[in-house]
Design a protein around this motif. Structure first.
Motif, short mmCIF file in Angstrom:
data_model
loop_
_atom_site.label_atom_id
_atom_site.label_comp_id
_atom_site.label_asym_id
_atom_site.label_seq_id
_atom_site.Cartn_x
_atom_site.Cartn_y
_atom_site.Cartn_z
N VAL A 163 -8.31 8.58 1.48
CA VAL A 163 -8.03 9.67 0.54
C VAL A 163 -9.36 10.29 0.13
CG1 VAL A 163 -7.02 10.29 -1.68
CG2 VAL A 163 -5.96 8.52 -0.29
N ALA A 164 -9.50 11.57 0.34
CA ALA A 164 -10.75 12.26 0.02
C ALA A 164 -11.01 12.22 -1.48
CB ALA A 164 -10.69 13.71 0.50
N LEU A 232 -12.96 4.66 -3.96
CA LEU A 232 -12.53 4.57 -2.57
C LEU A 232 -11.02 4.36 -2.56
CD1 LEU A 232 -15.34 2.21 -1.22
CD2 LEU A 232 -15.12 4.66 -0.75
N GLY A 233 -10.32 5.09 -1.72
CA GLY A 233 -8.87 4.99 -1.74
C GLY A 233 -8.24 5.13 -0.37
N LEU A 234 -7.02 4.57 -0.27
CA LEU A 234 -6.21 4.68 0.94
C LEU A 234 -4.87 5.30 0.58
CD1 LEU A 234 -6.78 1.19 2.64
CD2 LEU A 234 -7.83 3.37 3.27
N ALA A 235 -4.36 6.15 1.47
CA ALA A 235 -3.06 6.78 1.27
C ALA A 235 -1.96 5.74 1.40
CB ALA A 235 -2.86 7.90 2.29
N THR A 236 -0.91 5.90 0.61
CA THR A 236 0.24 5.00 0.66
C THR A 236 1.45 5.73 1.23
OG1 THR A 236 0.66 5.56 -1.67
CG2 THR A 236 -0.56 3.54 -1.22
N GLU A 237 2.45 4.96 1.64
CA GLU A 237 3.60 5.55 2.32
C GLU A 237 4.39 6.51 1.44
OE1 GLU A 237 6.05 2.53 3.98
OE2 GLU A 237 4.73 2.17 5.71
N ASP A 238 4.29 6.35 0.13
CA ASP A 238 5.05 7.23 -0.78
C ASP A 238 4.37 8.57 -1.01
OD1 ASP A 238 2.91 6.57 -2.38
OD2 ASP A 238 4.09 5.64 -3.98
N GLY A 240 1.32 8.88 -2.23
CA GLY A 240 0.26 8.70 -3.21
C GLY A 240 -0.91 7.94 -2.61
N ALA A 241 -1.56 7.14 -3.45
CA ALA A 241 -2.75 6.42 -2.98
C ALA A 241 -2.99 5.19 -3.84
CB ALA A 241 -3.97 7.34 -3.05
N LEU A 242 -3.70 4.24 -3.27
CA LEU A 242 -4.28 3.13 -4.02
C LEU A 242 -5.77 3.39 -4.05
CD1 LEU A 242 -4.05 0.34 -5.43
CD2 LEU A 242 -4.50 -0.69 -3.19
N VAL A 243 -6.32 3.50 -5.26
CA VAL A 243 -7.73 3.86 -5.41
C VAL A 243 -8.44 2.79 -6.23
CG1 VAL A 243 -9.38 5.60 -6.19
CG2 VAL A 243 -7.14 6.31 -5.32
N PHE A 244 -9.65 2.46 -5.81
CA PHE A 244 -10.51 1.52 -6.52
C PHE A 244 -11.63 2.33 -7.17
CE2 PHE A 244 -8.53 -0.50 -2.93
CZ PHE A 244 -8.16 -1.76 -3.38
N PHE A 245 -11.86 2.10 -8.48
CA PHE A 245 -12.91 2.84 -9.16
C PHE A 245 -13.55 1.97 -10.24
CE2 PHE A 245 -9.33 3.56 -11.96
CZ PHE A 245 -9.87 3.72 -13.24
N ALA A 246 -14.69 2.42 -10.73
CA ALA A 246 -15.49 1.62 -11.67
C ALA A 246 -15.65 2.35 -13.00
CB ALA A 246 -16.86 1.32 -11.08
N LEU A 247 -16.05 1.58 -14.02
CA LEU A 247 -16.32 2.11 -15.35
C LEU A 247 -17.43 1.27 -15.97
CD1 LEU A 247 -15.05 3.99 -17.77
CD2 LEU A 247 -14.16 1.80 -18.58
N ARG A 248 -18.31 1.90 -16.74
CA ARG A 248 -19.28 1.17 -17.54
C ARG A 248 -18.92 1.38 -19.02
NH1 ARG A 248 -23.85 3.16 -15.84
NH2 ARG A 248 -24.61 1.36 -14.69
N TYR A 249 -18.96 0.28 -19.80
CA TYR A 249 -18.77 0.47 -21.23
C TYR A 249 -19.64 -0.50 -22.01
CZ TYR A 249 -15.55 -3.58 -21.76
OH TYR A 249 -15.00 -4.83 -21.80
N VAL A 289 -5.93 1.28 -9.01
CA VAL A 289 -4.89 2.11 -9.62
C VAL A 289 -4.02 2.74 -8.54
CG1 VAL A 289 -6.48 4.09 -9.70
CG2 VAL A 289 -4.48 4.05 -11.21
N THR A 290 -2.73 2.74 -8.77
CA THR A 290 -1.83 3.49 -7.89
C THR A 290 -1.71 4.90 -8.45
OG1 THR A 290 0.11 2.66 -9.09
CG2 THR A 290 -0.54 1.48 -7.09
N VAL A 291 -1.93 5.88 -7.60
CA VAL A 291 -1.89 7.28 -8.00
C VAL A 291 -0.70 7.93 -7.31
CG1 VAL A 291 -3.16 9.45 -8.17
CG2 VAL A 291 -4.41 7.28 -8.15
N ALA A 292 0.16 8.57 -8.09
CA ALA A 292 1.35 9.19 -7.54
C ALA A 292 1.00 10.45 -6.77
CB ALA A 292 2.32 9.53 -8.68
N PRO A 293 1.88 10.85 -5.86
CA PRO A 293 1.65 12.14 -5.19
C PRO A 293 1.78 13.28 -6.18
CG PRO A 293 3.79 11.22 -4.58
CD PRO A 293 3.07 10.16 -5.35
N LYS A 294 1.12 14.36 -5.90
CA LYS A 294 1.13 15.52 -6.80
C LYS A 294 2.57 16.01 -7.00
CE LYS A 294 -1.51 19.72 -7.66
NZ LYS A 294 -2.59 20.59 -7.13
N GLY A 295 2.94 16.22 -8.26
CA GLY A 295 4.27 16.73 -8.56
C GLY A 295 5.34 15.67 -8.74
N ALA A 296 5.00 14.39 -8.56
CA ALA A 296 5.99 13.33 -8.70
C ALA A 296 6.34 13.14 -10.17
CB ALA A 296 5.44 12.02 -8.12
N ALA A 297 7.54 12.65 -10.43
CA ALA A 297 7.99 12.39 -11.79
C ALA A 297 7.34 11.12 -12.32
CB ALA A 297 9.51 12.28 -11.83
N GLY A 298 7.22 11.01 -13.64
CA GLY A 298 6.69 9.80 -14.25
C GLY A 298 5.19 9.86 -14.43
#
Length: 316
Positions: A163-164, A232-238, A240-249, A289-298
């Motif tokens: 996923v870009a 970094l993320g990979l597209a899922t069959e639905d 959407g995508a599964l994306v890995f990301f970081a945060l500093r706090y 994080v699982t990210v829904a496809p654009k326009g999906a409900a919820g």
């Protein structure tokens, strides 16, 4: 000078490398996982961060290296309870893409769980490299229940689809996740994240910490999304995508007059300064994080894993 450019499709062009190819062969991915496991076990047994420094990077690297550094000070003789990590039943999700960085996801069963029921889990480790001269390094780790591991989209040859960072196919572009999560933790907005332990629950815990008698805690959240901390993320069959990301706090504990914040041995090992009334801890947090496809409900996003660790501390 290395010239790096992003096209609209998310492909990265480095030194003219435009060919879309698998990030690794299955044999290379298998060897990378074995090299990581061997280095991880050596470092954990000796409590020596140098022994796996070349096999970890990004969010996982920051957490791993700080933890080993602290334990090398608190337990200088090594890990008396060392139990070698074993990873088995592994599936490799290798995307086909152009240019750098190259990455893939190893989905494995570990010997750190019970292989049935609520305690069963899968380790998803994201490996990344930025040139042919670099080693494969583990940048992210997510520990998920088997039911939370999504089905990834593949082509006819079985290669995964990346996923870009600027993808407009998902509800939120991966490159915006770290900043949006930092904003959400600070303000509760944007409300893109589903309620849960790592979102609404985490904000509630922070609010409770801020009201403790004799001790106030303040939080500062910052996006962490460049270099090997990039999402970094990979597209899922639905769609959407599964994306890995970081945060500093940072969390800053300030005690009332006559009191001092408590300092654990592991935090003390990473600390500069002296705690008189204030202790500030710096954390790195790694999310899947699982990210829904654009326009999906919820709700557009659901955080399904969060690992964090203190990477530095300061007393004043």
């Amino acid at each position: 000078m290395t010239v790096l450019s992003l096209t609209a499709s998310g492909c990265v062009t480095v030194h003219g490398e435009l060919e879309v190819v698998p990030s690794a062969t299955n044999a290379e991915a298998e060897q990378a996982l074995q090299d990581f496991t061997d280095a991880y076990n050596a470092a954990d047994k000796a409590y020596d961060p140098a022994l796996d420094a070349g096999r970890v990077t990004g969010a996982l690297g920051a957490i791993n290296q700080a933890g080993l550094k602290a334990r090398s000070i608190t337990t200088p003789g090594g890990n008396p309870r060392h139990r070698p990590l074993e990873l088995s039943d592994t599936t490799y999700h290798i995307p086909k893409k152009a240019g750098w960085p190259r990455f893939f996801v190893a989905d494995a069963d570990s010997n750190r769980d019970t292989d049935s029921g609520d305690q069963d889990s899968r380790w998803l480790i994201v490996f990344v490299k930025n040139s042919n001269k670099q080693l494969w390094e583990a940048a992210y780790l997510a520990i998920l229940s088997p039911g939370d591991v999504p089905k990834f989209r593949t082509d006819q040859e079985g290669w995964a689809e990346p996923v870009a960072p600027d993808s407009d196919a998902t509800a939120v572009a991966p490159r915006d996740l770290s900043e949006e999560y930092a904003s959400y933790l600070r303000t509760g907005k944007p409300r893109h994240f589903a309620d849960g332990a790592h979102t609404s629950g985490w904000r509630q815990v922070r609010e409770q910490n801020g009201r403790r008698a004799g001790l106030s805690t303040q939080y500062v959240d910052q996006a962490l999304d460049t270099g090997d901390f990039a999402p970094l993320g990979l597209a899922t069959e639905d769609g959407g995508a599964l994306v890995f990301f970081a945060l500093r706090y940072f969390d800053r504990q300030t005690a009332a007059q006559g009191y001092r914040p408590k300092v654990s041995p592991d935090v003390k090992a990473l600390m500069s300064g002296e705690v008189k009334s204030t202790l500030t801890k710096e954390w790195v947090s790694s999310q899947a994080v699982t990210v829904a496809p654009k326009g999906a409900a919820g709700p557009p996003m659901r955080i399904i894993s969060r690992l964090q660790g203190v990477t530095a501390a300061r007393g004043s």
